[in-house]
Design an enzyme around this catalytic site. Structure first.
Site, mmCIF file in Angstrom:
data_model
loop_
_atom_site.group_PDB
_atom_site.id
_atom_site.type_symbol
_atom_site.label_atom_id
_atom_site.label_comp_id
_atom_site.label_asym_id
_atom_site.label_seq_id
_atom_site.Cartn_x
_atom_site.Cartn_y
_atom_site.Cartn_z
ATOM 1 N N VAL A 12 0.835 -1.216 0.000
ATOM 2 C CA VAL A 12 0.000 0.000 0.000
ATOM 3 C C VAL A 12 0.870 1.267 0.000
ATOM 4 C CG1 VAL A 12 -1.839 1.250 1.205
ATOM 5 C CG2 VAL A 12 -1.853 -1.242 1.171
ATOM 6 N N LYS A 100 -6.837 -0.871 9.549
ATOM 7 C CA LYS A 100 -8.141 -1.161 10.187
ATOM 8 C C LYS A 100 -7.996 -1.667 11.605
ATOM 9 C CE LYS A 100 -6.647 -4.169 7.151
ATOM 10 N NZ LYS A 100 -6.542 -4.550 5.783
ATOM 11 N N GLU A 124 -10.277 6.320 5.241
ATOM 12 C CA GLU A 124 -11.117 5.780 4.151
ATOM 13 C C GLU A 124 -10.600 4.432 3.656
ATOM 14 O OE1 GLU A 124 -14.088 7.528 2.709
ATOM 15 O OE2 GLU A 124 -14.197 5.397 2.249
ATOM 16 N N GLY A 182 -0.693 -9.714 -3.386
ATOM 17 C CA GLY A 182 -0.600 -8.625 -2.402
ATOM 18 C C GLY A 182 -1.917 -8.285 -1.747
ATOM 19 N N GLU A 185 -3.159 -10.113 4.313
ATOM 20 C CA GLU A 185 -2.405 -9.474 5.395
ATOM 21 C C GLU A 185 -1.051 -10.169 5.543
ATOM 22 O OE1 GLU A 185 -3.781 -6.744 7.228
ATOM 23 O OE2 GLU A 185 -4.985 -7.007 5.451
ATOM 24 N N ASP A 196 -9.986 -9.713 10.014
ATOM 25 C CA ASP A 196 -9.888 -8.504 9.194
ATOM 26 C C ASP A 196 -11.296 -7.979 8.855
ATOM 27 O OD1 ASP A 196 -8.146 -6.763 7.270
ATOM 28 O OD2 ASP A 196 -9.740 -7.568 6.009
ATOM 29 N N LYS A 200 -13.342 -4.474 10.098
ATOM 30 C CA LYS A 200 -13.994 -3.559 9.156
ATOM 31 C C LYS A 200 -15.474 -3.350 9.493
ATOM 32 C CE LYS A 200 -10.745 -4.681 5.470
ATOM 33 N NZ LYS A 200 -10.445 -5.676 4.427
ATOM 34 N N GLY A 298 -5.502 -4.667 -2.565
ATOM 35 C CA GLY A 298 -4.562 -4.515 -3.679
ATOM 36 C C GLY A 298 -3.882 -3.159 -3.649
HETATM 37 N N1 HSE Z 1 -6.219 -8.370 3.570
HETATM 38 C C1 HSE Z 1 -7.235 -7.419 3.263
HETATM 39 C C2 HSE Z 1 -8.243 -8.067 2.337
HETATM 40 C C3 HSE Z 1 -6.601 -6.223 2.634
HETATM 41 O O1 HSE Z 1 -7.938 -9.124 1.771
HETATM 42 O O2 HSE Z 1 -9.348 -7.550 2.180
HETATM 43 C C4 HSE Z 1 -7.515 -5.045 2.440
HETATM 44 O O3 HSE Z 1 -8.006 -4.572 3.665
#
Ligand code: HSE
Length: 413
Positions: A12, A100, A124, A182, A185, A196, A200, A298
């Site tokens: 990122v 996050k 965001e 990519g 995590e 994850d 969110k 990504g």
């Molecule tokens: N590892 C997370 C996903 C990255 O696959 O959604 C983006 O937050």
């Protein structure tokens, strides 16, 4: 001269620099002044980087440079991101993030530090990668009472499930491919076990409620127990399996916040969201249903949200934006998921007579729908229950003959 800095030069971080520098002219027009790339902080060496003298390993270079106005923190995790962010905000520098974990855990505390020091703390990119969802939920939908938020919030697991459904790929091959792209995590356990997605949905729920919802208070289950056989049963019954995060107010005045795999009917929009794409459906009491869709992970999609935040932070340096929520420590805001109503796909293994087991299941669950798959062993029985409270499903499972072993339970949307 104003500067921006990037902390973390991984997928990122490098995408953020790439996008900002590629679109420098139009970004400069939008901000109304030139903002230079001041520092890239990372402990690793990048001998081939075109930004040679801009790389640093010392956080103090950024902290103590009065020309740095906005910093993108894209290292992830709580430490040292929290300490870095807090110190930068205390110096009045704006911070934008894709982190996050940090926002879901420490958001309210950091918003307060930002407010006291007249700085922006924007996030965001923390939900939905490149999908604009934080600002729309906080600003454009501010006139609504939010009745529900649900969706596919993790690109890696959606990519894996799509490969399992469409290409009959094994779980581990699909995960490897997601890592190569990519999306995953650093430790993919957070993706696979739903943590994850849970962070969110908690960020979105916090925003909608105005109070911090902690991931450890929500029910969270990942996709590691999903087998190709489950995928086949689901297909034969007209469903696809997706990892779904959802939040909605319950009758008791609390919020239901859950992440778990669910069977999605094939005529539901979410069942067509494939690969790394995320989709988030929001229902407001004025707007009705709205759906946000796009690449949820990504390099450049996530960088798109980070750069958007950098631009906003640089534009609002005098009067920072307040996209935030309050602390909730000690408050019990989440309802017991066992009291929620759901139908469930249940797969069992039978030690004795399979026909007798079916009879017992039929009686206990009052006409469940049995499902078939090719090459099903005689000892395996799969069925979908009618919708009922989860606690009742548990009770009924407890009533089944002891020769019946529960192999898997997947909720139905
Ligand atoms: N590892 C997370 C996903 C990255 O696959 O959604 C983006 O937050």
């Amino acid at each position: 001269m104003s500067k921006y800095a990037v902390i973390g030069y991984g997928v990122v971080g490098s995408g953020t620099v790439e996008l900002f520098e590629k679109n420098r002219d139009s970004i400069t027009n939008k901000i109304g002044r030139d903002v230079k790339l001041g520092y890239i902080l990372d402990l690793r060496d990048f001998p081939d980087s075109p930004y040679g003298n801009i790389h640093t390993k010392d956080f103090n270079d950024i902290l103590n440079d009065p020309e740095v106005e906005a910093v993108a923190e894209v290292i992830g995790g709580i430490h040292p991101s929290f300490e870095f962010t807090k110190q930068l905000l205390q110096k009045g520098k704006s911070v934008v993030t894709s982190n996050k974990e940090l926002v879901a855990q420490k958001g309210a505390e950091l918003f307060e530090v930002a407010r006291k020091n007249n700085a922006n703390y924007l996030f965001e990119a923390s939900v939905g990668g490149g999908i604009p969802i934080i600002r729309p939920l906080h600003k454009c939908l501010a006139g609504n009472k939010i009745e529900q938020i649900s969706g596919i919030l993790n690109g890696t697991t959606n990519f894996i499930l799509t490969k399992m459904i469409k290409d009959q790929m094994s779980f581990s091959d699909a995960l490897r491919l997601a890592q190569e792209n990519g999306f995953a995590e650093a430790d993919p356990t957070a993706d696979i076990e739903g943590h994850d997605a849970c962070r969110k949905i908690c960020i979105l729920a916090s925003l909608a409620l105005g109070k911090q919802i902690y991931p450890e208070d929500a029910y969270c289950e990942g996709i590691s127990k999903i087998t190709p056989e489950d995928v086949e049963y689901a297909r034969n019954a007209g469903y696809k399996i997706k990892l779904i995060g959802s939040a909605y107010p319950t009758e008791g005045g609390k919020l239901s916040v859950t992440v778990c795999p669910r069977l999605i009917p094939e005529d539901n929009l979410l069942s067509h969201v494939d690969g790394v794409y995320n989709a988030i459906s929001v229902t407001g009491n004025g707007v009705g249903d709205v759906v946000f869709y796009g690449q949820g992970a990504g390099k450049l999609p996530t960088a798109s949200a980070v750069v958007g935040d950098l631009i906003d932070a640089l534009l609002h340096r005098e009067r920072p934006l307040t996209v935030s929520w309050e602390k909730s420590d000690g408050e019990n805001l989440i309802s017991d998921y066992k009291q929620s109503k759901t139908a469930a796909f249940i797969k069992v293994s039978v030690k004795g007579d399979a026909d007798e087991a079916r009879e017992s299941i039929s009686k206990t669950f009052d006409h469940p729908m049995f499902i078939e798959r090719q090459n099903r062993p005689d000892s395996e029985v799969a069925f979908i229950t009618a919708p009922m409270k989860e606690i009742l499903i548990d009770q009924k499972l407890g009533l089944l003959d002891e020769n019946i072993e529960i192999l898997n339970l997947i909720r139905v949307l």
